[in-house]
Enzyme design. Structure first.
Site, short mmCIF file in Angstrom:
data_model
loop_
_atom_site.label_atom_id
_atom_site.label_comp_id
_atom_site.label_asym_id
_atom_site.label_seq_id
_atom_site.Cartn_x
_atom_site.Cartn_y
_atom_site.Cartn_z
N SER A 147 0.95 -1.05 -0.03
CA SER A 147 0.01 0.27 -0.09
C SER A 147 0.71 1.18 0.13
CB SER A 147 -0.95 0.04 1.09
OG SER A 147 -1.69 1.21 1.32
N TYR A 160 -1.93 -1.24 10.55
CA TYR A 160 -2.29 -1.35 9.10
C TYR A 160 -0.91 -1.24 8.39
CZ TYR A 160 -4.13 -1.33 4.43
OH TYR A 160 -4.35 -1.34 3.07
#
Length: 276
Positions: A147, A160
């Site tokens: 990401s 995350y």
């Protein structure tokens, strides 16, 4: 250039979002079974209703034996699901580890780590073992989804972000030249930007505190968004053109951009003084 045509794929997190669009794109670009009895794509996901609907939809559009949905909680059933796919498909050329959770909430973060990191590593190592040419395999490709938060720092999603940083480092290192030269297994990393998928639904987002969750919801709305189709197109571009150990940025509806040298330069800076 690597081709989609005549390759057999396994995709995790395939029932919805980017995963489902990737599956559709693969079939449209010629992913093909090796024999009449073998399917083209193994689509793994915990969401049985959506996965079954996707299989039905694509079988109707592209014909039978093109896709096999396998219901699977990858934190528990991954080994059995992959073994089933290999048995039914004969061989898998490409594994796309797409499944992910984005919630740092106290009751979800352990599952987030298990899905984003542990299951991804387990799937990658299993694929590496059956693909590696030095052990009788035919080579292949592993694509792991990181990401943009693996490339930056933010106070909003520390857990995350940590999982996606782990994906970046693991995949880069597994795909380094010495490993690729030995095994013939190519490993790519894709860093997606904010993408219009159920992952961004307010009900699924979670922060490690209530106050942080509210800031996450506000912050995400300020970031540039891309469509799931744009994300899938970028992934396929990276698949076709990426060398092992490479990293690709796919964000803001732009074409996929290779950022391998940026990552290497960043680690060169981070490692200053380590071995002196």
């Amino acid at each position: 250039m690597y081709e989609v045509k005549d390759k057999v794929f396994l995709v995790t997190g395939a029932a919805s979002g980017i995963g489902a669009v990737v599956v559709r794109s693969l079939l449209e670009n010629g992913a093909k079974r090796r024999t009449a009895s073998h399917k083209h794509i193994a689509a793994l996901d915990i969401d049985e209703p959506q996965g079954t609907a996707l299989e039905k939809e694509l079988s109707k559009k592209h014909g039978q034996n093109r896709i096999r949905f396998i219901e699977c909680d990858i934190t528990v059933q991954l080994h059995n699901a992959v073994d089933t796919a290999i048995q039914e498909f004969g061989y898998i050329d490409v594994v796309i580890n797409n499944a992910g959770i984005m919630s740092d909430s106290p009751d979800v973060y352990l599952k987030e780590i298990a899905v984003n990191v542990t299951a991804l590593i387990t799937s990658s190592l299993k694929a590496y073992e059956w693909m590696r040419q030095d052990r009788g395999g035919k080579g292949g490709t592993i694509i792991n989804i990181s990401s943009i938060v693996g490339l930056m720092q933010s106070p909003l999603l520390p857990i995350y972000s940590a999982t996606k940083s782990a994906v970046l480092q693991f995949s880069n290192c597994l795909g380094m030249e010495p490993n690729y030269a030995l095994s013939g297994v190519r490993v790519l990393t894709i860093c997606f930007g904010c993408t219009e998928t159920p992952l961004l639904d307010d009900q699924k987002l979670g922060g490690f505190t209530k106050e942080i969750k509210e800031k996450i919801q506000i912050g995400i709305k300020k970031l540039p968004q891309q469509s799931a189709q744009s994300a899938a197109d970028g992934l396929l571009a990276a698949y076709r053109n990426g060398g092992s150990g490479s990293t690709w940025l796919v964000t803001s509806n732009r074409q996929a951009e290779e950022i391998t040298q940026n990552v290497k330069d960043a680690y060169k800076i981070l490692s200053q003084g380590v071995l002196d």
